[in-house]
Scaffold this motif. Structure first.
Motif, PDB file in Angstrom:
ATOM      1  N   VAL A 156       0.848  -1.185   0.000  1.00  0.00           N
ATOM      2  CA  VAL A 156       0.000   0.000   0.000  1.00  0.00           C
ATOM      3  C   VAL A 156       0.886   1.238   0.000  1.00  0.00           C
ATOM      4  O   VAL A 156       2.002   1.221   0.512  1.00  0.00           O
ATOM      5  CB  VAL A 156      -0.977   0.057   1.206  1.00  0.00           C
ATOM      6  CG1 VAL A 156      -1.923  -1.116   1.198  1.00  0.00           C
ATOM      7  CG2 VAL A 156      -0.241   0.142   2.521  1.00  0.00           C
ATOM      8  N   TYR A 157       0.374   2.286  -0.615  1.00  0.00           N
ATOM      9  CA  TYR A 157       1.009   3.597  -0.560  1.00  0.00           C
ATOM     10  C   TYR A 157       0.195   4.396   0.456  1.00  0.00           C
ATOM     11  O   TYR A 157      -1.034   4.456   0.363  1.00  0.00           O
ATOM     12  CB  TYR A 157       0.953   4.273  -1.932  1.00  0.00           C
ATOM     13  CG  TYR A 157       1.354   5.732  -1.905  1.00  0.00           C
ATOM     14  CD1 TYR A 157       2.691   6.095  -1.951  1.00  0.00           C
ATOM     15  CD2 TYR A 157       0.396   6.732  -1.820  1.00  0.00           C
ATOM     16  CE1 TYR A 157       3.061   7.430  -1.921  1.00  0.00           C
ATOM     17  CE2 TYR A 157       0.760   8.071  -1.791  1.00  0.00           C
ATOM     18  CZ  TYR A 157       2.097   8.407  -1.838  1.00  0.00           C
ATOM     19  OH  TYR A 157       2.461   9.732  -1.800  1.00  0.00           O
ATOM     20  N   ALA A 158       0.874   4.979   1.425  1.00  0.00           N
ATOM     21  CA  ALA A 158       0.177   5.754   2.449  1.00  0.00           C
ATOM     22  C   ALA A 158       0.873   7.095   2.639  1.00  0.00           C
ATOM     23  O   ALA A 158       2.096   7.205   2.493  1.00  0.00           O
ATOM     24  CB  ALA A 158       0.147   4.988   3.766  1.00  0.00           C
ATOM     25  N   ARG A 159       0.075   8.096   2.966  1.00  0.00           N
ATOM     26  CA  ARG A 159       0.591   9.452   3.179  1.00  0.00           C
ATOM     27  C   ARG A 159       0.037   9.994   4.484  1.00  0.00           C
ATOM     28  O   ARG A 159      -1.125   9.749   4.834  1.00  0.00           O
ATOM     29  CB  ARG A 159       0.158  10.360   2.020  1.00  0.00           C
ATOM     30  CG  ARG A 159       0.665  11.772   2.128  1.00  0.00           C
ATOM     31  CD  ARG A 159       0.345  12.543   0.840  1.00  0.00           C
ATOM     32  NE  ARG A 159       0.797  13.899   0.967  1.00  0.00           N
ATOM     33  CZ  ARG A 159      -0.013  14.942   1.156  1.00  0.00           C
ATOM     34  NH1 ARG A 159      -1.310  14.781   1.196  1.00  0.00           N
ATOM     35  NH2 ARG A 159       0.477  16.147   1.275  1.00  0.00           N
ATOM     36  N   ALA A 160       0.871  10.735   5.206  1.00  0.00           N
ATOM     37  CA  ALA A 160       0.450  11.392   6.444  1.00  0.00           C
ATOM     38  C   ALA A 160       0.858  12.857   6.380  1.00  0.00           C
ATOM     39  O   ALA A 160       1.861  13.207   5.752  1.00  0.00           O
ATOM     40  CB  ALA A 160       1.091  10.731   7.663  1.00  0.00           C
ATOM     41  N   ILE A 161       0.068  13.695   7.022  1.00  0.00           N
ATOM     42  CA  ILE A 161       0.405  15.115   7.113  1.00  0.00           C
ATOM     43  C   ILE A 161       0.187  15.593   8.538  1.00  0.00           C
ATOM     44  O   ILE A 161      -0.447  14.914   9.345  1.00  0.00           O
ATOM     45  CB  ILE A 161      -0.425  15.984   6.133  1.00  0.00           C
ATOM     46  CG1 ILE A 161      -1.916  15.921   6.479  1.00  0.00           C
ATOM     47  CG2 ILE A 161      -0.180  15.589   4.702  1.00  0.00           C
ATOM     48  CD1 ILE A 161      -2.751  16.961   5.731  1.00  0.00           C
ATOM     49  N   ARG A 162       0.741  16.749   8.815  1.00  0.00           N
ATOM     50  CA  ARG A 162       0.473  17.467  10.062  1.00  0.00           C
ATOM     51  C   ARG A 162       0.554  18.951   9.758  1.00  0.00           C
ATOM     52  O   ARG A 162       1.203  19.373   8.801  1.00  0.00           O
ATOM     53  CB  ARG A 162       1.418  17.069  11.184  1.00  0.00           C
ATOM     54  CG  ARG A 162       2.854  17.521  10.968  1.00  0.00           C
ATOM     55  CD  ARG A 162       3.696  17.146  12.157  1.00  0.00           C
ATOM     56  NE  ARG A 162       5.058  17.599  11.982  1.00  0.00           N
ATOM     57  CZ  ARG A 162       5.933  17.651  12.943  1.00  0.00           C
ATOM     58  NH1 ARG A 162       5.602  17.285  14.158  1.00  0.00           N
ATOM     59  NH2 ARG A 162       7.154  18.072  12.713  1.00  0.00           N
ATOM     60  N   SER A 163      -0.110  19.751  10.589  1.00  0.00           N
ATOM     61  CA  SER A 163      -0.138  21.184  10.305  1.00  0.00           C
ATOM     62  C   SER A 163       1.029  21.936  10.930  1.00  0.00           C
ATOM     63  O   SER A 163       1.286  23.068  10.567  1.00  0.00           O
ATOM     64  CB  SER A 163      -1.467  21.793  10.764  1.00  0.00           C
ATOM     65  OG  SER A 163      -1.642  21.565  12.144  1.00  0.00           O
ATOM     66  N   GLY A 164       1.740  21.325  11.848  1.00  0.00           N
ATOM     67  CA  GLY A 164       2.886  21.968  12.484  1.00  0.00           C
ATOM     68  C   GLY A 164       3.395  21.132  13.638  1.00  0.00           C
ATOM     69  O   GLY A 164       2.861  20.053  13.933  1.00  0.00           O
ATOM     70  N   ALA A 165       4.422  21.633  14.327  1.00  0.00           N
ATOM     71  CA  ALA A 165       5.061  20.883  15.406  1.00  0.00           C
ATOM     72  C   ALA A 165       4.119  20.574  16.561  1.00  0.00           C
ATOM     73  O   ALA A 165       4.350  19.646  17.323  1.00  0.00           O
ATOM     74  CB  ALA A 165       6.285  21.650  15.920  1.00  0.00           C
ATOM     75  N   GLU A 166       3.063  21.337  16.687  1.00  0.00           N
ATOM     76  CA  GLU A 166       2.122  21.097  17.776  1.00  0.00           C
ATOM     77  C   GLU A 166       1.064  20.060  17.408  1.00  0.00           C
ATOM     78  O   GLU A 166       0.233  19.698  18.228  1.00  0.00           O
ATOM     79  CB  GLU A 166       1.441  22.403  18.198  1.00  0.00           C
ATOM     80  CG  GLU A 166       0.437  22.946  17.188  1.00  0.00           C
ATOM     81  CD  GLU A 166       1.018  23.530  15.896  1.00  0.00           C
ATOM     82  OE1 GLU A 166       0.242  23.688  14.942  1.00  0.00           O
ATOM     83  OE2 GLU A 166       2.225  23.810  15.823  1.00  0.00           O
ATOM     84  N   SER A 167       1.118  19.549  16.187  1.00  0.00           N
ATOM     85  CA  SER A 167       0.097  18.630  15.693  1.00  0.00           C
ATOM     86  C   SER A 167       0.647  17.222  15.519  1.00  0.00           C
ATOM     87  O   SER A 167       1.812  17.034  15.195  1.00  0.00           O
ATOM     88  CB  SER A 167      -0.428  19.102  14.339  1.00  0.00           C
ATOM     89  OG  SER A 167      -0.959  20.388  14.443  1.00  0.00           O
ATOM     90  N   ARG A 168      -0.241  16.250  15.692  1.00  0.00           N
ATOM     91  CA  ARG A 168       0.100  14.856  15.418  1.00  0.00           C
ATOM     92  C   ARG A 168       0.140  14.641  13.910  1.00  0.00           C
ATOM     93  O   ARG A 168      -0.555  15.299  13.156  1.00  0.00           O
ATOM     94  CB  ARG A 168      -0.993  13.918  15.948  1.00  0.00           C
ATOM     95  CG  ARG A 168      -1.239  13.967  17.399  1.00  0.00           C
ATOM     96  CD  ARG A 168      -2.481  13.132  17.683  1.00  0.00           C
ATOM     97  NE  ARG A 168      -2.778  13.111  19.097  1.00  0.00           N
ATOM     98  CZ  ARG A 168      -3.988  12.961  19.583  1.00  0.00           C
ATOM     99  NH1 ARG A 168      -5.028  12.816  18.778  1.00  0.00           N
ATOM    100  NH2 ARG A 168      -4.176  12.930  20.877  1.00  0.00           N
ATOM    101  N   TRP A 169       0.942  13.673  13.488  1.00  0.00           N
ATOM    102  CA  TRP A 169       0.867  13.183  12.128  1.00  0.00           C
ATOM    103  C   TRP A 169      -0.412  12.366  12.026  1.00  0.00           C
ATOM    104  O   TRP A 169      -0.760  11.631  12.956  1.00  0.00           O
ATOM    105  CB  TRP A 169       2.071  12.303  11.798  1.00  0.00           C
ATOM    106  CG  TRP A 169       3.348  13.068  11.629  1.00  0.00           C
ATOM    107  CD1 TRP A 169       4.288  13.303  12.577  1.00  0.00           C
ATOM    108  CD2 TRP A 169       3.823  13.684  10.442  1.00  0.00           C
ATOM    109  NE1 TRP A 169       5.312  14.034  12.056  1.00  0.00           N
ATOM    110  CE2 TRP A 169       5.055  14.274  10.737  1.00  0.00           C
ATOM    111  CE3 TRP A 169       3.330  13.790   9.151  1.00  0.00           C
ATOM    112  CZ2 TRP A 169       5.804  14.961   9.788  1.00  0.00           C
ATOM    113  CZ3 TRP A 169       4.066  14.471   8.203  1.00  0.00           C
ATOM    114  CH2 TRP A 169       5.299  15.056   8.529  1.00  0.00           C
ATOM    115  N   LEU A 170      -1.119  12.465  10.899  1.00  0.00           N
ATOM    116  CA  LEU A 170      -2.347  11.711  10.683  1.00  0.00           C
ATOM    117  C   LEU A 170      -2.377  11.152   9.263  1.00  0.00           C
ATOM    118  O   LEU A 170      -1.972  11.828   8.315  1.00  0.00           O
ATOM    119  CB  LEU A 170      -3.570  12.605  10.909  1.00  0.00           C
ATOM    120  CG  LEU A 170      -3.745  13.153  12.323  1.00  0.00           C
ATOM    121  CD1 LEU A 170      -4.865  14.189  12.359  1.00  0.00           C
ATOM    122  CD2 LEU A 170      -4.009  12.030  13.320  1.00  0.00           C
ATOM    123  N   LEU A 171      -2.870   9.932   9.132  1.00  0.00           N
ATOM    124  CA  LEU A 171      -3.037   9.303   7.835  1.00  0.00           C
ATOM    125  C   LEU A 171      -4.041  10.092   7.003  1.00  0.00           C
ATOM    126  O   LEU A 171      -5.132  10.410   7.478  1.00  0.00           O
ATOM    127  CB  LEU A 171      -3.532   7.866   8.018  1.00  0.00           C
ATOM    128  CG  LEU A 171      -3.754   7.053   6.734  1.00  0.00           C
ATOM    129  CD1 LEU A 171      -2.430   6.744   6.051  1.00  0.00           C
ATOM    130  CD2 LEU A 171      -4.506   5.770   7.058  1.00  0.00           C
TER     131      LEU A 171
END
Length: 178
Positions: A156-171
């Protein structure tokens, strides 16, 4: 204060020696700060500040299928919700049961026989887009092994993002590749 021209070279030499003595090897590496809150149980062991760990943990949760324990794709998806962006939950939720190459009849046979399924997810060394401070993507190898049966392996190809250092990474994205 008046500095004589004989003292100034000594001061400059001492300052230069102090700076040269402190090389990059002596300093600890700088790691970006992360102030994200931990994930709730049962995901508390997944570091919220590591995009790759969140990818592996979220994909691992999505494929932790076990007909003998009543864990089907829908319940695995529900368990993984804290690891996913809200937009991904809404967008991907309806198709979650189709994220593996297991046919409906094969799954039903496992359910009827109450077959236990072992699952593992590994990050592969495949090429991926460069990581940034707010985006990471990987190809992950998924291995599902029904007790007494042949393994089902796919990627599977999966990507995660976060909005900044105060945020968790999320799928935020998942595609079955094979």
């Amino acid at each position: 204060m008046i500095v004589s021209r004989h003292v100034l070279p000594s001061v400059l030499l001492a300052a230069t020696t102090a700076l040269v003595g402190c090389t990059a090897q002596d300093r600890p590496p700088v790691t970006p700060s992360c102030e994200a809150e931990p994930f709730p149980p049962p995901h508390a062991q997944i570091p919220p500040c590591s995009g790759v760990d969140v990818l592996q943990g979220s994909v691992g949760t999505l494929y932790r299928l076990d007909p003998s324990a009543g864990i089907d794709p829908r319940s695995a998806f529900d368990t993984a919700r804290p690891l996913m962006s809200p937009a991904f939950v809404v967008h991907a939720g309806p198709g979650a049961s189709m994220w593996s190459p297991i046919t409906v009849s094969e799954w039903q046979a496992w359910v009827d026989a109450r077959i236990a399924v072992a699952s593992t997810v590994e990050v592969t060394a495949d090429d991926h887009p460069p990581d940034t401070a707010t985006s990471t993507a990987r190809v992950l190898a998924v291995h599902l092994t029904p007790a007494g049966g042949s393994p089902v392996d796919f990627a599977v190809y999966a990507r995660a993002i976060r909005s900044g250092a105060e945020s968790r990474w999320l799928l935020t994205d998942l595609k079955v590749l094979s």
